[in-house]
Motif scaffolding. Structure first.
Motif, PDB file in Angstrom:
ATOM      1  N   TRP A 175       0.563  -1.257  -0.219  1.00 22.38           N
ATOM      2  CA  TRP A 175      -0.433  -0.131  -0.262  1.00 22.38           C
ATOM      3  C   TRP A 175       0.980   0.752  -0.262  1.00 22.38           C
ATOM      4  N   LEU A 176       0.589   1.886  -0.559  1.00 24.18           N
ATOM      5  CA  LEU A 176       1.299   3.746  -0.948  1.00 24.18           C
ATOM      6  C   LEU A 176       0.589   4.195   0.857  1.00 24.18           C
ATOM      7  N   PRO A 177       1.513   4.708   1.273  1.00 23.97           N
ATOM      8  CA  PRO A 177       1.700   5.454   2.712  1.00 23.97           C
ATOM      9  C   PRO A 177      -0.017   7.090   1.942  1.00 23.97           C
ATOM     10  N   ASP A 178       0.037   7.620   2.889  1.00 24.24           N
ATOM     11  CA  ASP A 178      -1.205   8.262   2.791  1.00 24.24           C
ATOM     12  C   ASP A 178      -0.548   9.567   2.318  1.00 24.24           C
ATOM     13  N   SER A 179       0.664   9.681   2.426  1.00 23.24           N
ATOM     14  CA  SER A 179       1.348  11.035   2.021  1.00 23.24           C
ATOM     15  C   SER A 179       2.047  11.008   0.605  1.00 23.24           C
ATOM     16  N   ALA A 180       2.067   9.891   0.300  1.00 26.95           N
ATOM     17  CA  ALA A 180       2.109   9.117  -1.226  1.00 26.95           C
ATOM     18  C   ALA A 180       0.524  10.672  -2.724  1.00 26.95           C
ATOM     19  N   ALA A 181      -0.247  10.645  -2.070  1.00 24.84           N
ATOM     20  CA  ALA A 181      -1.400  11.837  -2.793  1.00 24.84           C
ATOM     21  C   ALA A 181      -2.321  12.089  -1.862  1.00 24.84           C
ATOM     22  N   SER A 182      -1.179  13.485  -3.171  1.00 20.49           N
ATOM     23  CA  SER A 182      -2.727  14.539  -1.825  1.00 20.49           C
ATOM     24  C   SER A 182      -4.091  14.460  -2.997  1.00 20.49           C
ATOM     25  N   SER A 183      -4.097  14.013  -3.821  1.00 21.44           N
ATOM     26  CA  SER A 183      -5.808  13.641  -5.426  1.00 21.44           C
ATOM     27  C   SER A 183      -5.494  12.135  -5.213  1.00 21.44           C
ATOM     28  N   CYS A 184      -6.918  11.833  -6.018  1.00 23.90           N
ATOM     29  CA  CYS A 184      -7.662  10.569  -6.227  1.00 23.90           C
ATOM     30  C   CYS A 184      -6.444  10.568  -8.033  1.00 23.90           C
ATOM     31  N   MET A 185      -6.276   9.387  -8.030  1.00 25.86           N
ATOM     32  CA  MET A 185      -5.079   8.617  -8.242  1.00 25.86           C
ATOM     33  C   MET A 185      -6.160   9.047  -9.879  1.00 25.86           C
ATOM     34  N   LEU A 186      -7.458   8.638  -9.770  1.00 25.38           N
ATOM     35  CA  LEU A 186      -8.164   8.479 -10.512  1.00 25.38           C
ATOM     36  C   LEU A 186      -8.761   9.520 -11.314  1.00 25.38           C
ATOM     37  N   ALA A 189      -9.644  14.354  -7.682  1.00 19.90           N
ATOM     38  CA  ALA A 189     -10.454  15.509  -6.822  1.00 19.90           C
ATOM     39  C   ALA A 189      -8.949  15.033  -5.534  1.00 19.90           C
ATOM     40  N   CYS A 190      -9.159  16.546  -5.402  1.00 22.53           N
ATOM     41  CA  CYS A 190      -8.354  16.697  -3.922  1.00 22.53           C
ATOM     42  C   CYS A 190      -9.036  16.834  -2.706  1.00 22.53           C
ATOM     43  N   PHE A 191      -8.299  15.497  -1.299  1.00 24.75           N
ATOM     44  CA  PHE A 191      -8.028  14.702  -0.371  1.00 24.75           C
ATOM     45  C   PHE A 191      -9.009  16.085   0.308  1.00 24.75           C
ATOM     46  N   HIS A 192      -9.999  15.405   1.166  1.00 24.58           N
ATOM     47  CA  HIS A 192     -11.137  16.538   2.103  1.00 24.58           C
ATOM     48  C   HIS A 192     -11.115  15.432   3.514  1.00 24.58           C
ATOM     49  N   PRO A 193     -11.169  15.914   4.541  1.00 22.84           N
ATOM     50  CA  PRO A 193     -11.323  14.821   5.616  1.00 22.84           C
ATOM     51  C   PRO A 193     -12.849  14.370   5.976  1.00 22.84           C
ATOM     52  N   ILE A 194     -13.673  15.793   4.898  1.00 22.62           N
ATOM     53  CA  ILE A 194     -14.655  15.172   5.193  1.00 22.62           C
ATOM     54  C   ILE A 194     -15.521  15.445   4.056  1.00 22.62           C
ATOM     55  N   GLY A 205      -3.315  -1.222  -3.655  1.00 24.47           N
ATOM     56  CA  GLY A 205      -2.400  -0.472  -2.846  1.00 24.47           C
ATOM     57  C   GLY A 205      -2.615   0.901  -3.186  1.00 24.47           C
ATOM     58  N   GLY A 206      -3.353   1.382  -4.322  1.00 22.36           N
ATOM     59  CA  GLY A 206      -3.191   2.867  -4.640  1.00 22.36           C
ATOM     60  C   GLY A 206      -4.232   4.017  -3.820  1.00 22.36           C
ATOM     61  N   ILE A 207      -4.364   4.951  -3.937  1.00 23.89           N
ATOM     62  CA  ILE A 207      -5.464   6.076  -2.889  1.00 23.89           C
ATOM     63  C   ILE A 207      -6.065   6.645  -3.954  1.00 23.89           C
ATOM     64  N   PHE A 208      -7.396   6.137  -3.086  1.00 30.97           N
ATOM     65  CA  PHE A 208      -8.346   6.873  -4.121  1.00 30.97           C
ATOM     66  C   PHE A 208      -9.871   7.659  -3.393  1.00 30.97           C
ATOM     67  N   CYS A 209     -10.420   8.193  -4.053  1.00 24.93           N
ATOM     68  CA  CYS A 209     -11.371   9.086  -3.450  1.00 24.93           C
ATOM     69  C   CYS A 209     -13.130   7.506  -3.374  1.00 24.93           C
ATOM     70  N   GLY A 210     -13.990   8.350  -2.758  1.00 25.90           N
ATOM     71  CA  GLY A 210     -14.782   7.441  -2.544  1.00 25.90           C
ATOM     72  C   GLY A 210     -15.942   6.954  -3.606  1.00 25.90           C
ATOM     73  N   GLY A 211     -15.851   7.903  -4.319  1.00 24.21           N
ATOM     74  CA  GLY A 211     -16.448   7.713  -5.622  1.00 24.21           C
ATOM     75  C   GLY A 211     -16.119   7.444  -7.195  1.00 24.21           C
ATOM     76  N   CYS A 212     -14.532   7.226  -6.630  1.00 21.77           N
ATOM     77  CA  CYS A 212     -13.265   6.103  -7.642  1.00 21.77           C
ATOM     78  C   CYS A 212     -13.132   4.447  -7.097  1.00 21.77           C
ATOM     79  N   SER A 213     -13.777   4.566  -5.507  1.00 22.22           N
ATOM     80  CA  SER A 213     -13.404   3.399  -5.368  1.00 22.22           C
ATOM     81  C   SER A 213     -14.857   2.658  -4.468  1.00 22.22           C
ATOM     82  N   LYS A 214     -15.259   2.810  -4.793  1.00 19.17           N
ATOM     83  CA  LYS A 214     -17.290   2.872  -4.338  1.00 19.17           C
ATOM     84  C   LYS A 214     -17.575   1.064  -4.828  1.00 19.17           C
TER      85      LYS A 214
END
Length: 487
Positions: A175-186, A189-194, A205-214
């Motif tokens: 898995w990539l660490p959370d710091s590896a991407a500040s936005s969704c890799m698909l 979209a910039c990540f936001h805590p809420i 192991g990539g990092i994605f937003c909820g819409g791209c990993s539903k």
């Protein structure tokens, strides 16, 4: 399969950026056996008017190529996208000239609230001044994008037909660490805590937003899990071709039951809890309820279900419910439904839940195991819908360990309507005659977790699915109940 869309000027600028000395990405050998076929196909550049497709690799640590996606959009949307898109350690930071020091910048609570305020303000303004022309074009673009994705997904499935064995042998990715991407890799979209939280794809192991990993998919055997896991849209398409194989080998439904004793030697058989979180426990509760009902019928035949009604039953719904109140009673519980097929065999179980109210001359509290007799196919269709309303009146009485309740009710919902008979064995101190109403809904999440993928209740009860080995305890109890009647 999804991908980037750029204009010619943007694409040429990116091609030039690649020649400025960025270090090449080294992938581990053996980790791209399946992906290479797709990446070779996606490397082709297709020019259509002002659009062109372009691929970008994922971070070096994943060892897997994941394409990014930007759908067709208007000029205004594209400008907004440029403001919010960033790719760490890639060629986009230089293009957009972001003046953010990633090492020193840290999001504060004020930043979170400010972003939420801006997002809410934009939503209100967009509703107040609705641009029909702009949104109309967005809807058209979205339609063509969905059609293109369908065709692309089919192409990818055809490509992976010969690579199923390789997918089944895939090992867990780092898995990539959370710091590896500040936005969704698909979608970028910039990540936001809420507003937009991070999610790791359990396969790549990539990092994605909820819409791209539903999506949820079963993973290969080496991942050591039998539950569907969250995956990104790209990995969801890749894993789709091996899902039937994994459902027959790794899902919970194909495992033999381990909790199969319903006698007094096990504490769990003494009392059924009204709320279950897994299908395995629902199966155990249903089998325990049938055995308990048979014991009561042997001691007091007048409290048993008439044989004539059981012979005509097309299915059974078995629910454990707790009820408490004075004049107004509240009840809640869970259970399952099984249908009887024309050849006398039983369908796989489908999980349900119920909650409701009752009003009348009644008082006390009780825990009851209900057996609802589904008299015809219409009743099975009613229980195979997403939800239905049950309305009925009956007499209930329980004192101590055993009690009896008889009720005739009418049920109607999105699956149809039908009349059913309800019988129960209850425990507690309760007496009354009341008018009852409840809502019964299908627990799709429990079904998906048990069978290993999205499946409708109608396909379970009215389809041709084979009996799952995990429900062997339930089928044994049903066989004992109906064989006794036939004899």
């Amino acid at each position: 399969m999804v991908m980037f869309l750029f204009s010619k000027n943007q694409a040429s600028h990116i091609f030039e950026a690649e020649t400025k000395g960025y270090p090449p990405i080294n992938f581990e050998e053996g980790s791209l056996d399946v992906v290479n076929e797709c990446s070779n196909e996606m490397t082709m550049i297709k020019e259509t008017g002002e659009d062109m497709y372009r691929k970008f690799p994922l971070h070096e640590q994943t060892g897997i190529w994941v394409p990014a996606s930007v759908p067709p959009m208007t000029k205004h949307d594209h400008e907004e996208w440029q403001k919010g898109f960033g790719y760490n350690k890639g060629c986009f930071e230089e293009e957009y000239n972001w003046d953010i020091d990633d090492e020193n910048w840290e999001m504060t609570m004020w930043d979170v609230l400010a972003d939420m305020f801006v997002a809410g303000k934009e939503k209100i303004l967009s509703v107040a001044s609705y641009d029909f022309g702009r949104h109309g074009m967005s809807l058209v673009s979205q339609f063509f994008l969905e059609e293109a994705l369908k065709d692309k997904s089919q192409t990818v499935q055809d490509t992976y037909v010969g690579s199923e064995h390789t997918l089944l042998e895939t090992e867990p990715a780092k898995w990539l660490p959370d710091s590896a991407a500040s936005s969704c890799m698909l979608c970028g979209a910039c990540f936001h805590p809420i507003i937009c939280s991070r999610h790791h794809c359990r396969f790549c192991g990539g990092i994605f937003c909820g819409g791209c990993s539903k999506g949820r998919s079963l993973l290969p055997p080496k991942f050591m899990t039998s539950d569907p896991q969250r995956v990104c849209d790209v990995c969801g398409v890749r894993l789709e071709c091996i899902q039937p194989c994994l459902m027959n080998q790794l899902s919970r439904a194909c495992q033999l039951p381990t909790q199969d004793l319903t006698d007094l030697s096990t504490l769990r058989s003494w009392l059924n809890f009204p709320w279950a979180t897994t299908m395995e426990y629902e199966i155990y509760k249903a089998a325990n309820s049938i055995y308990g009902y048979c014991k009561v019928g042997e001691l007091k035949p007048e409290k048993s279900i008439p044989d004539s009604i059981l012979r005509q039953a097309k299915g059974l719904a078995i629910i454990t419910e707790v009820k408490v109140g004075l004049m107004v009673t509240y009840k809640i519980g869970t259970g399952l439904v099984v249908a009887r097929r024309a050849d006398g065999s039983w369908s796989p179980p489908s999980a349900i839940s119920t909650c409701g109210l009752g009003y009348g001359a009644q008082a006390g509290g009780e825990l009851a195991d209900y057996i609802i007799v589904l008299r015809n196919t219409e009743a099975i269709k009613t229980f195979s819908g997403n939800a239905h309303l049950s309305v009925g009146a009956g007499i209930s009485a329980s004192a101590g360990h055993l009690g009896r309740a008889a009720e005739a009710d009418f049920r109607a919902g999105d699956g149809g309507y039908a009349a059913c008979y309800t019988y129960s064995c209850s425990k507690g101190a309760f007496m009354g005659c009341a008018f009852n109403g409840s809502i019964v809904s299908t627990r799709n999440s429990i079904n998906d977790q048990f069978y290993g993928g999205p499946i409708k209740a109608s396909e379970i009860l009215l389809g041709s699915l084979t009996k799952p080995p995990a429900a062997a305890t339930l089928y044994k109890a049903l066989s004992m109940l109906f064989d006794k009647i036939e004899k």
